[in-house]
Design a protein around this motif. Structure first.
Motif, PDB file in Angstrom:
ATOM      1  N   TYR A 145       0.870  -1.177   0.000  1.00 37.24           N
ATOM      2  CA  TYR A 145       0.000   0.000   0.000  1.00 37.24           C
ATOM      3  C   TYR A 145       0.908   1.228   0.000  1.00 37.24           C
ATOM      4  O   TYR A 145       1.652   1.460   0.960  1.00 37.24           O
ATOM      5  CB  TYR A 145      -0.885   0.003   1.239  1.00 37.24           C
ATOM      6  CG  TYR A 145      -1.983   1.053   1.239  1.00 37.24           C
ATOM      7  CD1 TYR A 145      -3.311   0.686   1.038  1.00 37.24           C
ATOM      8  CD2 TYR A 145      -1.701   2.399   1.455  1.00 37.24           C
ATOM      9  CE1 TYR A 145      -4.337   1.630   1.058  1.00 37.24           C
ATOM     10  CE2 TYR A 145      -2.708   3.347   1.465  1.00 37.24           C
ATOM     11  CZ  TYR A 145      -4.020   2.953   1.274  1.00 37.24           C
ATOM     12  OH  TYR A 145      -5.026   3.908   1.289  1.00 37.24           O
ATOM     13  N   ILE A 146       0.856   1.993  -1.090  1.00 31.08           N
ATOM     14  CA  ILE A 146       1.733   3.158  -1.231  1.00 31.08           C
ATOM     15  C   ILE A 146       0.893   4.432  -1.246  1.00 31.08           C
ATOM     16  O   ILE A 146       0.072   4.619  -2.143  1.00 31.08           O
ATOM     17  CB  ILE A 146       2.553   3.080  -2.534  1.00 31.08           C
ATOM     18  CG1 ILE A 146       3.328   1.768  -2.613  1.00 31.08           C
ATOM     19  CG2 ILE A 146       3.503   4.272  -2.631  1.00 31.08           C
ATOM     20  CD1 ILE A 146       4.063   1.567  -3.934  1.00 31.08           C
ATOM     21  N   PRO A 147       1.074   5.312  -0.276  1.00 32.91           N
ATOM     22  CA  PRO A 147       0.371   6.606  -0.319  1.00 32.91           C
ATOM     23  C   PRO A 147       0.852   7.426  -1.514  1.00 32.91           C
ATOM     24  O   PRO A 147       2.042   7.432  -1.836  1.00 32.91           O
ATOM     25  CB  PRO A 147       0.778   7.267   1.005  1.00 32.91           C
ATOM     26  CG  PRO A 147       1.217   6.142   1.893  1.00 32.91           C
ATOM     27  CD  PRO A 147       1.853   5.147   0.972  1.00 32.91           C
ATOM     28  N   LYS A 148      -0.066   8.125  -2.170  1.00 28.19           N
ATOM     29  CA  LYS A 148       0.319   8.937  -3.321  1.00 28.19           C
ATOM     30  C   LYS A 148       1.236  10.091  -2.924  1.00 28.19           C
ATOM     31  O   LYS A 148       1.917  10.660  -3.775  1.00 28.19           O
ATOM     32  CB  LYS A 148      -0.928   9.462  -4.034  1.00 28.19           C
ATOM     33  CG  LYS A 148      -1.682   8.391  -4.799  1.00 28.19           C
ATOM     34  CD  LYS A 148      -2.827   8.969  -5.606  1.00 28.19           C
ATOM     35  CE  LYS A 148      -3.494   7.891  -6.450  1.00 28.19           C
ATOM     36  NZ  LYS A 148      -4.619   8.409  -7.265  1.00 28.19           N
ATOM     37  N   ALA A 149       1.247  10.427  -1.642  1.00 25.88           N
ATOM     38  CA  ALA A 149       2.120  11.492  -1.174  1.00 25.88           C
ATOM     39  C   ALA A 149       3.561  11.024  -0.993  1.00 25.88           C
ATOM     40  O   ALA A 149       4.454  11.833  -0.719  1.00 25.88           O
ATOM     41  CB  ALA A 149       1.601  12.065   0.151  1.00 25.88           C
ATOM     42  N   ALA A 150       3.801   9.730  -1.168  1.00 25.35           N
ATOM     43  CA  ALA A 150       5.152   9.199  -0.984  1.00 25.35           C
ATOM     44  C   ALA A 150       6.092   9.764  -2.049  1.00 25.35           C
ATOM     45  O   ALA A 150       5.681  10.080  -3.167  1.00 25.35           O
ATOM     46  CB  ALA A 150       5.135   7.676  -1.070  1.00 25.35           C
ATOM     47  N   SER A 151       7.351   9.873  -1.694  1.00 27.11           N
ATOM     48  CA  SER A 151       8.347  10.338  -2.654  1.00 27.11           C
ATOM     49  C   SER A 151       8.584   9.268  -3.716  1.00 27.11           C
ATOM     50  O   SER A 151       8.248   8.093  -3.522  1.00 27.11           O
ATOM     51  CB  SER A 151       9.666  10.649  -1.941  1.00 27.11           C
ATOM     52  OG  SER A 151      10.237   9.453  -1.425  1.00 27.11           O
ATOM     53  N   SER A 152       9.193   9.672  -4.829  1.00 26.82           N
ATOM     54  CA  SER A 152       9.509   8.713  -5.883  1.00 26.82           C
ATOM     55  C   SER A 152      10.433   7.612  -5.374  1.00 26.82           C
ATOM     56  O   SER A 152      10.265   6.438  -5.707  1.00 26.82           O
ATOM     57  CB  SER A 152      10.162   9.435  -7.072  1.00 26.82           C
ATOM     58  OG  SER A 152       9.273  10.355  -7.657  1.00 26.82           O
ATOM     59  N   ALA A 153      11.386   8.005  -4.540  1.00 24.50           N
ATOM     60  CA  ALA A 153      12.330   7.024  -3.996  1.00 24.50           C
ATOM     61  C   ALA A 153      11.616   6.020  -3.102  1.00 24.50           C
ATOM     62  O   ALA A 153      11.886   4.807  -3.158  1.00 24.50           O
ATOM     63  CB  ALA A 153      13.441   7.735  -3.216  1.00 24.50           C
TER      64      ALA A 153
END
Length: 213
Positions: free
Chosen positions: A101-109
């Motif tokens: 589960y990846i939040p869209k606010a996460a950085s590209s890295a």
């Protein structure tokens, strides 16, 4: 390697596409803009290695789309990409069968690292979910000790630790059982105490404290 990227916002797909292009080996990326097109693409490409799926798209409500995908294509690893950082949504998606589960606010890295973790056979859970018992992750002793000497109150310390993990205000509020407005008050106080003016500077300040402890 082949993956399907499903999101009903073209700009979001383009941004995630750039992250996916950094995976090794090179990735063939298939696009989908709703659950019907996601199901169609997956059915047409049985050799898919990964599905990266927006949680809320036309076709299904809430977790129903994730559950339907897992039911139809149990062998295709699925990672949820969502604007929501609600611990409830994260747990629900994982319980529905998502492997990350990846939040869209996460950085590209951070997004790239999460995808690599899932492709390696692990399950990715964002740090702001907690330790699985309803509480936040235990921070490294160096971080906790550094913050203890920063002049922050006990409650501000709790907020600061989650802030340093990249958690959004809503996620912090949910984990600490307080309103978002109260979280904002604590964050403002943290900024004043640390002598910073925004979240990025606050995280950097906390890291400096850690490295100096």
């Amino acid at each position: 390697m082949k993956t399907v990227l499903a999101d009903d916002h073209p700009l979001m797909r383009e941004g995630v596409r750039q992250v996916l292009s950094q995976l090794d080996p090179p990735v063939e990326i298939l696009d989908a803009h709703d659950y019907p097109s996601l199901f169609a693409q997956t059915a047409q490409h049985p050799d898919l290695d990964l599905a990266v799926v927006d949680l809320n798209m036309p076709g299904f409500v809430g977790m129903q789309g994730i559950a339907q995908f897992r039911s139809r294509f149990p062998d295709v690893p699925l990672v949820v990409l969502s604007a929501s950082e609600s611990p409830h949504d994260i747990r629900s998606a994982l319980e529905a069968g998502a492997l990350g589960y990846i939040p869209k606010a996460a950085s590209s890295a951070a997004m790239l690292a999460a995808l690599q973790q899932v492709l390696a056979g692990d399950i990715y859970v964002p740090s702001c979910l907690g330790d699985g018992t309803g509480g936040p992750h235990r921070e490294a002793p160096a971080i906790a000790e550094a913050l203890q000497h920063s002049g922050l109150t006990t409650r501000q310390l709790e907020v600061a630790r989650l802030l340093a993990q990249g958690c959004a205000n809503k996620a912090i509020a949910g984990m600490l059982s307080m309103s978002e407005s109260t979280v904002k008050v604590h964050i403002a106080a943290i900024f004043r105490t640390l002598g910073v003016s925004n979240r990025t500077e606050a995280v950097l300040a906390i890291r400096r404290l850690t490295h100096g402890s």
